[in-house]
Design an enzyme around this catalytic site. Sequence first.
Site, short mmCIF file in Angstrom:
data_model
loop_
_atom_site.label_atom_id
_atom_site.label_comp_id
_atom_site.label_asym_id
_atom_site.label_seq_id
_atom_site.Cartn_x
_atom_site.Cartn_y
_atom_site.Cartn_z
N LYS A 1 8.34 1.50 14.32
CA LYS A 1 7.59 0.58 13.46
C LYS A 1 8.47 -0.60 13.07
O LYS A 1 9.66 -0.44 12.78
CB LYS A 1 7.11 1.34 12.22
N SER B 1 0.57 5.97 4.74
CA SER B 1 0.79 5.09 5.88
C SER B 1 1.27 5.78 7.16
O SER B 1 1.34 5.14 8.20
CB SER B 1 1.77 3.97 5.52
N SER C 1 -0.05 1.74 6.76
CA SER C 1 0.48 0.53 7.38
C SER C 1 1.02 0.76 8.80
O SER C 1 1.26 -0.20 9.53
CB SER C 1 1.60 -0.06 6.52
#
Length: 536
Positions: free
Chosen positions: A106, A211, A187
């Site tokens: 990420k 997330s 996210s």
Amino acid sequence: MDMRAALIGLAMVVAPVAVQAQTGASAVVEMPLSDLSARIASGRMTSEAATRAYLGRIGAMDRKGPTLRSVIAVNPDALAQARAADARAKAKRRLGPLDGVPILIKDNIETLDPMPTTAGSLALKDNVTGRDAPVVARLRAAGAVILGKANLSEWANIRSTRSMSGWSAVGGLVRNPYALDRTACGSSSGSGAAVAASFAAAAVGTETDGSVVCPSAINGLVGLKPTVGAVSRTHVVPISHSQDTPGPMARSVRDAAMLYTAMIGRDPADAATEEADSHRRDYAAGLSEGALKGVRVAVLRPEMAPDLKARFEAALAMLTAAGATLVDVQRPPTPGLGEAEGLVLYTELKADLDAYLATTPAAVRTRTLDQVIAFNDANPDLEMPYFAQETFLAAAKTKGLADPEYRAAREKSQAMAAGAIDTMLKAADARILVTPSYGAAWPSDPVHGDQSSDASASQLPAVSGYPHLTVPMGLIRSLPVGLSFIGPAWSEQTLLAAGYAYETRAQARQAPRFLPSADPGPGMDGAVAPRSSVRR
């Protein structure tokens, strides 16, 4: 370079390497990480071939085809890392089961590779730090190929109360591979969509509250939000030191367990990880199809839509068939939990982000939250075309970590959340709580932002710091939903074993079909066909 040119330049980073490798891309579709590892070990597949196959899929599908926009950048060093892994395999010197396995990271987690860590924001377009976050260093030491950086909800979805999950100024809007008009959640949206689409063997996401779990559940994946303190947060763009943690995202429980095994461990720079080394083990080795036999499981049934309820009841039947004893429990009241959590997150966001930005290279001009806010105000067309920065503005007004109101809110929220889970487990005399993870994915909506999802299970384990595992529970009208397994601190082995026992019996995950839109159901057709005389 002006800001618009910078945005175009970053978005195009995927192209140069990906174009090299489109032949054989189908070879890795839906291939478990564990199978890929075994093939590399046996010589039936090379790491270079697997890496080229994943890059080929990214090149053909991420900015083309269904345009998932799940990958912000591919690593120009990925093929070199793969060749090094192949050399180790040939010399019988593999570093472990992850050696040669391509993983996405990420893009709020730093890597020493020549890629910026942007958190999706153009304010960090020059944040090329040349350092590995300790969690990445552990993966690299295990031989994993760092394939690239995954898109995300900008600033890990903490900038606005009206945000659209999966959107960032750098990467654009991540699409759900099950239905392209639906959210990939956030996210860790890019991590979720990319792994679901077989752009990598697995990915690392991060969670503050939902997330990892939400994008995993909504993209048909297994996701583990570990105990806070199991995995280092150093050199990860922060929100909250009370709740932040990286976590593995994969297509099976075994794959997630293999990734987590390499991620967990103490980091002297992160005081929360003090106990982590004592919990290191081979989490995949502890998986068993019979792990639920004779095990008492607490069942929390929230209010939910009929289709989700039917899917949940089918999952409970699978747990019973696997030998579990199910005990219904009620969630204790948690008055004021949301408000207390909000104050904690806002206060820690300002303090932790300011501390992080101070460590970035000199080329990064935004050195404080206040300067990030000013940057967004100066670039509204690029940074705020859909939603603003209400949360940033609220965080900027907080009074610091010494504020008595913040300290009281932190103590209250953590005690209340942990107490609620502990109470439910005690009422059932159980160590595992199951409940639906989230409802099905909602439409991506640039006007109204995220819609609420029924049956969100993330808050209590997020605020308490307890571990939370989601496992695919099947589809609702072409959209995945997940089953949550929640337990006390450091119960990851118990949760993974239970999730594995459920998964092997249920076999509920289905591969994405990249539908243009979710199936609305037969009720949308109406009972009577339109007359031919009706004008259109």
